[in-house]
Design a protein around this motif. Structure first.
Motif, PDB file in Angstrom:
ATOM      1  N   HIS A  30       6.878   0.279   3.489  1.00 18.86           N
ATOM      2  CA  HIS A  30       5.948   0.056   2.395  1.00 18.86           C
ATOM      3  C   HIS A  30       5.997  -1.394   1.907  1.00 18.86           C
ATOM      4  O   HIS A  30       6.972  -2.115   2.128  1.00 18.86           O
ATOM      5  N   THR A  31       4.967  -1.777   1.176  1.00 16.79           N
ATOM      6  CA  THR A  31       4.937  -3.087   0.524  1.00 16.79           C
ATOM      7  C   THR A  31       5.941  -3.117  -0.624  1.00 16.79           C
ATOM      8  O   THR A  31       6.131  -2.122  -1.329  1.00 16.79           O
ATOM      9  N   LYS A  58       3.161  -5.044   4.261  1.00 18.20           N
ATOM     10  CA  LYS A  58       1.741  -5.054   3.917  1.00 18.20           C
ATOM     11  C   LYS A  58       0.934  -4.309   4.976  1.00 18.20           C
ATOM     12  O   LYS A  58       1.370  -4.148   6.122  1.00 18.20           O
ATOM     13  N   GLY A  78       1.490  -0.620   3.401  1.00 18.51           N
ATOM     14  CA  GLY A  78       1.138  -1.014   2.047  1.00 18.51           C
ATOM     15  C   GLY A  78       1.685  -0.060   1.007  1.00 18.51           C
ATOM     16  O   GLY A  78       2.858   0.292   1.013  1.00 18.51           O
ATOM     17  N   ASP A  79       0.821   0.388   0.110  1.00 20.68           N
ATOM     18  CA  ASP A  79       1.226   1.321  -0.942  1.00 20.68           C
ATOM     19  C   ASP A  79       1.265   2.760  -0.451  1.00 20.68           C
ATOM     20  O   ASP A  79       1.651   3.660  -1.199  1.00 20.68           O
ATOM     21  N   GLU A  81      -1.417   4.594   0.523  1.00 22.76           N
ATOM     22  CA  GLU A  81      -2.643   5.363   0.338  1.00 22.76           C
ATOM     23  C   GLU A  81      -3.177   5.793   1.707  1.00 22.76           C
ATOM     24  O   GLU A  81      -2.969   5.090   2.706  1.00 22.76           O
ATOM     25  N   GLN A  84      -4.766   3.284   4.029  1.00 21.07           N
ATOM     26  CA  GLN A  84      -3.870   2.254   4.544  1.00 21.07           C
ATOM     27  C   GLN A  84      -3.121   2.736   5.785  1.00 21.07           C
ATOM     28  O   GLN A  84      -2.745   1.934   6.639  1.00 21.07           O
TER      29      GLN A  84
END
Length: 503
Positions: A30-31, A58, A78-79, A81, A84
């Protein structure tokens, strides 16, 4: 000349608890806190290594794992989601294919990816879209095919029927997207109306329960398809009409209509030479319909679907239709031709009128690369949505959300801000029932023209002139034809459980 096999072979994705021996391993991070998931791999990916490669987690970042580790790749989500995950899957498969192209061993064609324990069905769906579509290519070449990923195993801590079902359904949708890309990418010296009809019968026509019927130009003339015949009249390769049917009688009936212009010179109103080579993808709407019908048959919802694709080439010759001609459509309505480069609406008008007269649809949706105006309005990644009611628009917007395809509703009726009084009169003609290419906002005027042939039934028009082609690679999209709208149509029909009220 041969073209790549259709449909393009995509990596098979499977879900299981047992990792494969010797297959390259990938993990996710994850970011902000780029520790790998599952965290058991953190001991193999030291903080020194993460600092050395500046691992950020990222979206779309892919780093080769450290020497001596079982981890071959680390991919950023990333987050976390769902969308992503799609970009991460696409970036990972491209990195894997790149290594194979550089001489990686054949055994490495089978990749495995460890999933975190809390992975959801939505996340796996998006991941599979990226893994299967991110490495898509369509190249007509005399060089041998490069090695590419063959399978991807998603390794889970426990058996999960939800994740397995999500991966299996995502595979059907990605197959449809790839088929739509294949059909649109095929060069037009190979792809003519007869070829597209043959491919429809060999793909969607072979899906379980699909009835495929192809009509030739003689039948079109007998039945009065004046728009299709006018557009196709300038070509030595005559038009065709494809009808694909699936589902039980009595179920809610959705009719999908796709523009099948296999090449578009603009006719006598000739296009500029710059960009004309891209007109091999002018049948992207028809490709989306063909691919969607096949996928719907494989998924098996309790919905009846009919796909109609009027196919023609728009060429210049002594037999081409002219500005100023009056054309009579299937329903007897007449059109004054003012621009022969507005050919898509001519063939769609015949198909819409045919659907109204013969198919008793509960909903009609047409999809087409119709107007350059839509590219100016919404850019290259968003499709334009025109709908006869809020209910129809909401169904399509929800389907696009589930499909990972972006739509924007355009004004047409009082439900979305009336334009009828301002522009509807422009569609009228002094010497025919309607005028084909009236002045005013191009995409709205085209939608108003098409609405004339829907007899007030629930209807939507999808203009995909922008997102049907990509100039460069992003997320799961590769340069060229994108297959846009195929997944939206599948999701729309799959969710159409109850009959809509006719407005």
């Amino acid at each position: 000349m041969s073209v790549p096999a259709i449909p393009t072979a995509l990596p098979e994705v499977e879900v299981g608890t047992a990792p494969r021996r010797a297959a390259p391993l990938a993990v996710l991070c994850h970011t902000g806190d780029p520790l790998p998931t599952p965290t058991a791999r953190a001991t193999e990916l030291s903080s020194d290594w993460m600092g050395a490669v500046a691992l950020t987690g990222k979206v779309g970042e892919v780093q080769p794992g450290p020497a001596g580790s079982a981890v071959r790749w680390v991919a950023g989500i990333g987050d976390g989601e769902p969308g992503q995950w799609r970009a991460a899957g696409a970036a990972l498969i491209r990195a894997h294919n790149g290594r194979l192209a550089d001489g990686g061993p054949s055994a490495d064609r089978n990749l495995q990816l460890e999933l975190p324990a809390d992975a959801t069905g939505d996340q796996v769906t998006e991941l599979v879209w990226g893994l299967r579509l991110g490495g898509y290519t369509f190249v007509v070449s005399g060089e041998p095919d490069q090695q590419r990923s063959r399978t991807v195993r998603l390794v889970t801590a426990d058996d999960s029927a939800e994740l397995s079902a999500a991966a299996a359904r995502a595979a059907v949708l990605t197959r449809a997207t790839a088929l739509a890309r294949d059909l649109a990418n095929t060069p037009s010296n190979i792809k003519d109306p007869a070829w597209l009809a043959r491919m429809a019968t060999r793909t969607a026509g072979r899906a379980p329960g699909v009835d495929a019927v192809v009509r030739d130009h003689h039948w079109l003339a007998e039945q009065g398809f004046g728009g299709v015949l006018a557009v196709g009249g300038g070509s030595a390769r005559p038009p065709r009409f494809i009808q694909l049917s699936w589902g039980r009688r009595g179920a809610p009936h959705v009719v999908l209509v796709g523009k099948g212009i296999t090449f578009d010179t603009g006719g006598i109103s000739v296009k500029p030479a710059e960009g004309m080579h891209l007109m091999r993808t002018d049948m992207s709407g028809g490709a989306a319909v063909i691919a969607a019908v096949e996928a719907i048959a494989r998924l098996g919802p309790d919905v009846r679907v009919t796909g109609l694709v009027p196919c023609a080439e728009n060429h210049m010759s002594g037999s081409a239709y002219r500005p100023g001609d009056i054309v009579r459509h299937y329903d007897g309505r007449t059109t004054e031709v003012t621009n022969t480069d507005a050919e898509g609406r001519m063939v769609l008008a015949d198909a819409l009128a045919y659907a109204v007269a013969n198919l008793s649809p509960d909903l009609i949706v047409d999809v087409a690369t119709l107007t350059g105006a839509m590219k100016i309005s919404l850019g290259l990644r968003t499709g334009g949505l025109f709908a006869s009611s809020d209910d129809v628009a909401d169904r399509l917007l929800a389907a696009g959300e589930r499909a990972g395809e972006r739509w924007w509703r355009m004004p047409l009726t009082s439900d979305a801000g009336s334009v009828d009084g301002e522009f509807l009169d422009a569609v009228s003609s002094d010497i025919a029932d309607v005028r084909q290419h009236p002045p005013g906002p191009g995409a709205i005027a085209a939608a108003l023209f098409l609405r004339e042939f829907t007899a007030g039934l629930p209807w939507a028009h999808l203009d995909i002139a922008g997102p049907a082609r990509a100039e460069r690679t992003y997320d799961e999209v590769t340069a060229g034809a994108t297959g846009f709208a195929a997944r939206t149509l599948i999701e729309l029909v799959s969710a159409y459980e109850t009959k809509s009220r006719r407005s």
